[in-house]
Each structure stands twice: as C-alpha cells, then as structure tokens.
Design an enzyme around this catalytic site. Sequence first.
Site, PDB file in Angstrom:
ATOM      1  N   GLN A  97      15.589  11.979  37.808  1.00 26.33           N
ATOM      2  CA  GLN A  97      14.934  10.663  37.522  1.00 26.33           C
ATOM      3  C   GLN A  97      14.131  10.470  38.845  1.00 26.33           C
ATOM      4  OE1 GLN A  97      18.781   8.672  35.779  1.00 26.33           O
ATOM      5  NE2 GLN A  97      16.812   7.661  35.085  1.00 26.33           N
ATOM      6  N   HIS A  98      13.104   9.605  38.449  1.00 29.11           N
ATOM      7  CA  HIS A  98      12.388   8.965  39.284  1.00 29.11           C
ATOM      8  C   HIS A  98      11.057   9.602  39.922  1.00 29.11           C
ATOM      9  CE1 HIS A  98      15.770   5.908  39.218  1.00 29.11           C
ATOM     10  NE2 HIS A  98      16.413   6.886  39.888  1.00 29.11           N
ATOM     11  N   ASP A 130      18.739  12.483  33.804  1.00 30.40           N
ATOM     12  CA  ASP A 130      19.996  13.524  34.075  1.00 30.40           C
ATOM     13  C   ASP A 130      21.297  12.823  33.862  1.00 30.40           C
ATOM     14  OD1 ASP A 130      19.636  12.015  36.229  1.00 30.40           O
ATOM     15  OD2 ASP A 130      19.509  13.610  37.636  1.00 30.40           O
TER      16      ASP A 130
END
Length: 464
Positions: A71-72, A227
């Site tokens: 992520q991110h 995830d």
Amino acid sequence: MTLVAGIDSSTQSCKVVICDADTGRLVRTATSPHPRGTEVHPGLWWEALQQTITSAGGFEDVAAVSVGAQQHGMVCLDEAGQVVRDALLWNDTRSAEAATQLIDELGGPDAWAKRVGVVPVAAITATKLRWLADHEPQHADATAAVCLPHDWLTWRLTGSSDLADLRTDRSDASGTGYYSAESDEYQYDLLALALRGRIPTVPGVLGPRESAGATPQGVVLGPGAGDNAAAALGLGATDGDCVVSLGTSGVVSAVGHAAPHDPEGIVAGFADATGRQLPLVCTLNGAPVLAAVAEMLRVDFDEFDRLALSAPAGADGLVLVPYFEGERSPNLPNATGALHGVTTRNLHPANIARAAVEGLLSSMAFCIDKIRDQGVDARRIILIGGAARSEAVRRIAPAVFGTPVQVPTPAEYVALGAARQAAWVLSGQQEPPNWSVGDTARYEADPTPQVLDQYHSAAPLTLR
C-alpha cells in the site's frame, strides 16, 4: 476446472498463485525478487511480474486474475502514461516533515481523523505528494495521474495507455490520505492540499466484486486490493477477527463495520476487500527485527527459537524496543531501537533472543490495544507472516497478548486473497467463494502481563 490467479506484489518480491476457482486448491505457484530500497521504478515490478507469470506456467488457462500489492506507494504518471519518477514506497520516511505540515494546515490531527479516518504519517501517499511538490516541483507539474502499485499493475495488465482506465479498490484508496473509507469518496481538496493546488487524475474506485476490465488475451481482471485487505480475504477473516501480520512490517487489522476516527493517528480507517471496514495499525518494524538479532547472535532461526524459549518470561529484566527503522506506530520516524535493563547477570544470548521476541510482540500488543480503544471488537487473533513461522513467536505470542492465538498453515495469503477475489468477480455471486485455509493451530499460554509492563516502562526511554 476453472483456474484463477492471484498476484502479490510486495516490497520484497512478486508472487503468483494459480488456484481452482471453486475450492481454492493451489495448482501452481512462482515467485521472483524485487529490488531493495524505498525508491523503485515501477517498471521493475512489471518485469518481475512477467517473469513470475512465466515461471508459474503462464495465464493461458487462467480465467481471471487480481492484484494485491504493498500500500501507499506513490506512482506518478505523465499525460502519455509514462512514469514520471521512481515510486516512493510506504517505508520511505523522507516525507515525515511533510506529514507534520499537512496535519497543521488542515487544523490538526482530529480534523484529518474526522475527514478520512487517517492522520498523515510519512508512510501515506498524501505526504509523499507534498514532498514531491516541495522538492521536485517539475515532477509534480508533470504528474497527470497518481496511483498506487496495485492500480498501476492492474492497468498495465489491461494493455491500456489511457489514464482514464486506471482503477483501484476501496482498500487501497483508503490508504492514500485523500479518500474516506466511511463515505467511499475521494476528498479532492485534500489531494490538492497535498500537491499544493494540483489535482491529477486518480483511479476510479471499484466495488469488491467489480471487474477492472480484461487483459488483451481476455483474462478477467478483478479490482485488486491492498496487501492487508487481500490477506484478510485470503484468510476468510470476518467480523471480530483480528489479523496480526509479522512480515517486513508489523500490521494489526480487524474486520468489522466500525470506521475509526483516531486523532492520535495510530489506528487508520482503512476499508477491507469485502465492503466492510478494516481498522489497521502498522509498524515499520516486523520480522527483520528477529533476523537482525539472530544475525548479531550468529545463529540460525532454529537456534534463535531454542534460545528464546530457554529464557524465562521477561528475559530477566532485559527489554528490547524494536524501533530499528524508526517507527510509525507510535509516529517516531527518527527513533532507533534500544536494549534496556542490561546487567552483568542478564546479558546473554538466550535473554537477548527472548527480549527480541517479546519486544516485537509487545509492539503488536500496543497496536491491538489501540484498535480496541476505538470500539473495534477484536475477539479472535490470527497470526500470520514470516515471523509466524517461528516457534518462539507462536508460543510466546499468547502469553504477551493474554489470549489464545490461531496460527493457520503458512501460505501466501495476500496472493490467495487476490485469487479468491478473482474467483468472486468471475462467479458474479453476492459473496466470495468459500475456500478452505487449511489446518489452523491454536496456541495457549499463561498471560505474562509483567512483560508488557516492562516494555511500556522502557519504550519512552528510547526517546531520551
């Protein structure tokens, strides 16, 4: 037999699993490494994915595929769909100052918690965009679209170069800092705030069983997921389940319907991959803490486990605070790890190994407590991730957490969750298919509250 595929494009590697769509039975699998670092060109993820698909026997017989990913990560694209600069990953902390700026500019952490359920820290995408605007304004100007790793890989799988075809899902969008998982809407003013007035294209947000299109070969594409949401789907986690994942990072997430608004910024208001909420706490330090201590002790993991289990609970007063790479929960990006309580009597390998395990698990217990403080019902604890393979971690965890722990058979749950999502999209049903997660071991131990007491006393000393 209908086959579906799941992809896990993580920080460390790309994994592909190919499964029976009806039962989830694993048919074949493969993995390829990713480059190290906190700044990576997305093209290297694509190369690893192509290599992994080939190693897994290809997708010629696969009907649907979904992508789960870290992520991110900030992926910036120009008007032609080309990558503007290397992606900044979740574990890149250069945007810590930008996070402080953004918090102040909106009116404080409570304002962010109310708006999107997430208070900016260095990990999230919005802070990386602010860093880009301030340090590389030419790249910010060239950014026509911003997306996340799973969005970009799904888009590449479609074969499209049209930015309008970018798609994401609720779980990954909720980790950007400019999307509300509670309202299921982008907050474009927060995107503009991050990029100092610029508003690039962002991916359309799909529902949990909507298709993101198809590959040029006709393989149906699922919406994908972050995830942690993919892992929860792979585990079959449902209301009241708390998943503790000890991988590169440490993550605690709980499936439910409550959207947290934590002004401390520790509990993030993320979405899951089924239409529910996934309140989540993430640390920067996970399994690598144990690997680093084992390397320092010059032992393999089996010997490390033996040492840790041979020492008494509390390691004779030795306490390890595992902020080896800074920390995100609590938000201490410049902190370092520390070993406290050292005496001539307790400084030996067994206690050091025990203190490493207890320190890491105490960090996770802190995260569990923060989720419960938000009114989230975390009844059953499920332990997964690389460190969950450690016998010492399995046996010490219920003692530190003060409750039994379920440990499912080790598997690639992010990739399996992505595959289960692909099967769900393919089925057209209201609920995901009922897949088995295999055998689950239950671990129990007498609670050791003194370990947490030691940890909570020692952790603040790290900041002195």
